[in-house]
Design a protein around this motif. Structure first.
Motif, PDB file in Angstrom:
ATOM      1  N   VAL A  43      -3.138  -2.217  12.309  1.00 50.77           N
ATOM      2  CA  VAL A  43      -3.027  -2.131  10.843  1.00 50.77           C
ATOM      3  C   VAL A  43      -4.306  -1.517  10.269  1.00 50.77           C
ATOM      4  CG1 VAL A  43      -2.625  -3.471   8.728  1.00 50.77           C
ATOM      5  CG2 VAL A  43      -1.488  -4.126  10.834  1.00 50.77           C
ATOM      6  N   GLN A 144       4.083  -5.370   7.593  1.00 47.36           N
ATOM      7  CA  GLN A 144       2.642  -5.481   7.871  1.00 47.36           C
ATOM      8  C   GLN A 144       2.086  -4.172   8.435  1.00 47.36           C
ATOM      9  OE1 GLN A 144       1.852  -8.347  10.932  1.00 47.36           O
ATOM     10  NE2 GLN A 144      -0.358  -8.094  10.851  1.00 47.36           N
ATOM     11  N   TYR A 145       2.826  -3.549   9.342  1.00 45.04           N
ATOM     12  CA  TYR A 145       2.304  -2.373  10.039  1.00 45.04           C
ATOM     13  C   TYR A 145       2.460  -1.080   9.235  1.00 45.04           C
ATOM     14  CZ  TYR A 145       1.712   1.150  13.695  1.00 45.04           C
ATOM     15  OH  TYR A 145       1.291   2.246  14.423  1.00 45.04           O
TER      16      TYR A 145
END
Lengths: 267, 229
Positions: A43, A144-145
């Protein structure tokens, strides 16, 4: 008439649904962005790449635009304040225009032009090619990514580029002062008076009107990109929607914030 | 009695109107061979087993619970403990804008308890063990198929702990003399208690004699469909 009513209701429900999705993305985005465990290596890596592509690579062009626009703003202010006999307001006028209107809007539009289509196309292509499902199958949180680094990255890029834009355009207005004011004087007092004339509200406006549209622009692009289902022919449509959506959001935030500032008397 | 890792309860593929697949299960340390499916169907079945795609009917249970019965973060953590080799020429196997070594380590990097150095070291060791040497730092599209297939092996065997291996024709395109390291590592993981589901389009490969599957699920257990991903 009934058909018209039906299509109106349908459009309204689609806009409502999109708005609800976007609000959810924004709230989740804000919540997750502040959790340290979100920022695992991939990330952070994606976030840095976003800053590089949307921010660092846009620096030369932003400086060029800022130099031209700074000179233009100075010349226009000089002309009209001379005409109205209020030349004492020159530095304040130049500072306020650049800080509150020109820098936030122009840099946001520059980033929309350079990055909104790229992000939407990338995500939509990943969706149609099955890469998004591949991520899910590997236990990777797609939000999230793919979404968080882009939202936060764009917010920081727009804010950073705006600061750069303000700096370069103020310097350019100093050069304008040197050539167009006719006084052939030292531009340093003029530049100093611009900074002295700025108030807390100007910095607040610049911050809110860059961070918020940047963050929402990221959400809009990711939402439109990941909404594509199936055919790759949907990708260009998603890109158009993302660009129009980002522009609309930027203008709406600017308008609302200006109204809010005017109503609360700090503008 | 061995603990079941994966239980498939009469599922059908999403567009399938035929008979159901299952019930069958794969327990710890077991190797189950599933034959007679096309690469597209293997891919779809893999996604159903991982709870990414919903079956037309039936249920998949992983470690005693269905995927819907857990929270999203629990599901994600469990999916990271499943290694998978994707069938060639079917669907996405890699994230195309990442280099191969980043792709291999990507999922494990999302484990908050795993350090990056540990993942890198394990990937390097596995890569050497499987005869790949250094993990390639090239994009998938610029990497030859054989290297990609071996990199898939590394990615599949990287999870720690590894609970289930889903292998969709993992030896496809790999010369026989280069298959040995993979078969050795799979045998080792099986001994350690990893459940293995191996899928092949056709039966009768030479590796079967060597690995001795606990069960072979034949074409009669699953319906033929034209389903594709």
């Amino acid at each position: 008439m009934i058909t018209l009513m039906r299509s109106l209701v349908l459009t309204f429900s689609q806009v409502w649904e999109a708005g609800a999705y976007l609000c959810t993305i924004l709230i989740m985005g804000l919540k997750i962005s502040f959790q340290p465990k979100t920022w695992v290596y991939p990330v952070r890596n994606r976030f840095c790449r976003q800053i590089l592509f949307a921010g660092v690579e846009a620096i030369p062009f932003t400086c060029l635009v800022a130099a031209f626009v700074g000179t233009m703003v100075f010349v226009q202010c000089l002309t009209w304040l001379r005409f109205t006999g209020e030349i004492d307001l020159l530095s304040r006028m130049v500072g306020v225009l650049l800080f509150r209107v020109v820098a936030p809007f122009l840099t946001t539009f520059l980033v929309i032009g350079a990055s909104a289509s790229a992000i939407t196309t990338e995500l939509a292509t990943m969706k149609t090619s099955g890469e998004v499902r591949l991520l899910e199958a590997q236990g990777i949180n797609v939000f999230q990514y793919m979404v968080i680094p882009r939202m936060t990255g764009l917010a920081i890029c727009v804010f950073g580029l705006s600061l750069l834009f303000v700096g370069v355009s103020i310097l350019a207005s100093g050069v304008g002062f040197l050539f167009f004011s006719g006084s052939a004087g030292d531009p340093l007092p003029f530049l100093r008076s611009i900074f002295e004339s700025l108030a807390f509200g100007d910095f607040l406006t610049l911050t809110v009107m860059t961070l918020l549209p940047g963050f929402i622009m990221g959400a809009v692009c990711c939402y439109e990109g990941l909404r594509v289902r199936g055919a790759s022919t949907e990708v260009p449509q998603a890109v158009s929607r993302a660009i129009l959506g980002s522009i609309s959001v930027t203008i709406a935030i600017g308008g609302l914030f200006t109204l809010f500032g005017f109503a609360s008397k700090w503008i | 009695m061995k603990t079941p890792v994966l239980t498939v309860e009469r599922i059908s593929l999403p567009e399938d109107l035929g008979e159901s697949l299952g019930p069958w299960q794969v327990a710890e340390g077991e190797l189950v061979l599933l034959v007679g499916r096309s690469p597209a169907e293997m891919n779809l079945l893999g996604d159903i087993i991982l709870g990414v795609t919903q079956p037309g009917k039936g249920e998949v249970t992983f470690r005693g619970k269905s995927w819907e019965a857990r929270s999203l973060s629990e599901d994600e953590a469990l999916r990271r403990s499943v290694g998978r080799v994707y069938a060639r020429d079917e669907g996405a196997r890699w994230i195309e804008n990442l280099e191969l070594d980043e792709n291999v380590q990507l999922a494990q990097s999302f484990d908050p308890l795993e350090s990056r150095e540990h993942i890198e070291r394990r990937a390097r060791e596995l890569s050497g063990e499987l005869g790949l040497g250094e993990l390639p730092k090239t994009r998938p599209a610029a990497t030859e198929e054989l290297i990609q297939q071996k990199a898939q092996w590394v990615r599949a065997l990287l999870p720690d702990p590894l609970r289930l291996l889903i292998l969709e024709e993992p030896l496809e395109g790999v010369p026989k003399e280069e298959q040995r390291p993979f078969l050795d590592v799979v045998r080792q993981r099986r001994k350690e208690g990893v459940a293995i589901l191996w899928m092949e389009e056709r039966n009768g490969r030479t590796w079967e004699e060597e690995l001795e599957p606990d069960r072979i699920l034949g074409e009669d257990l699953i319906p033929k469909t034209g389903t594709s991903t």
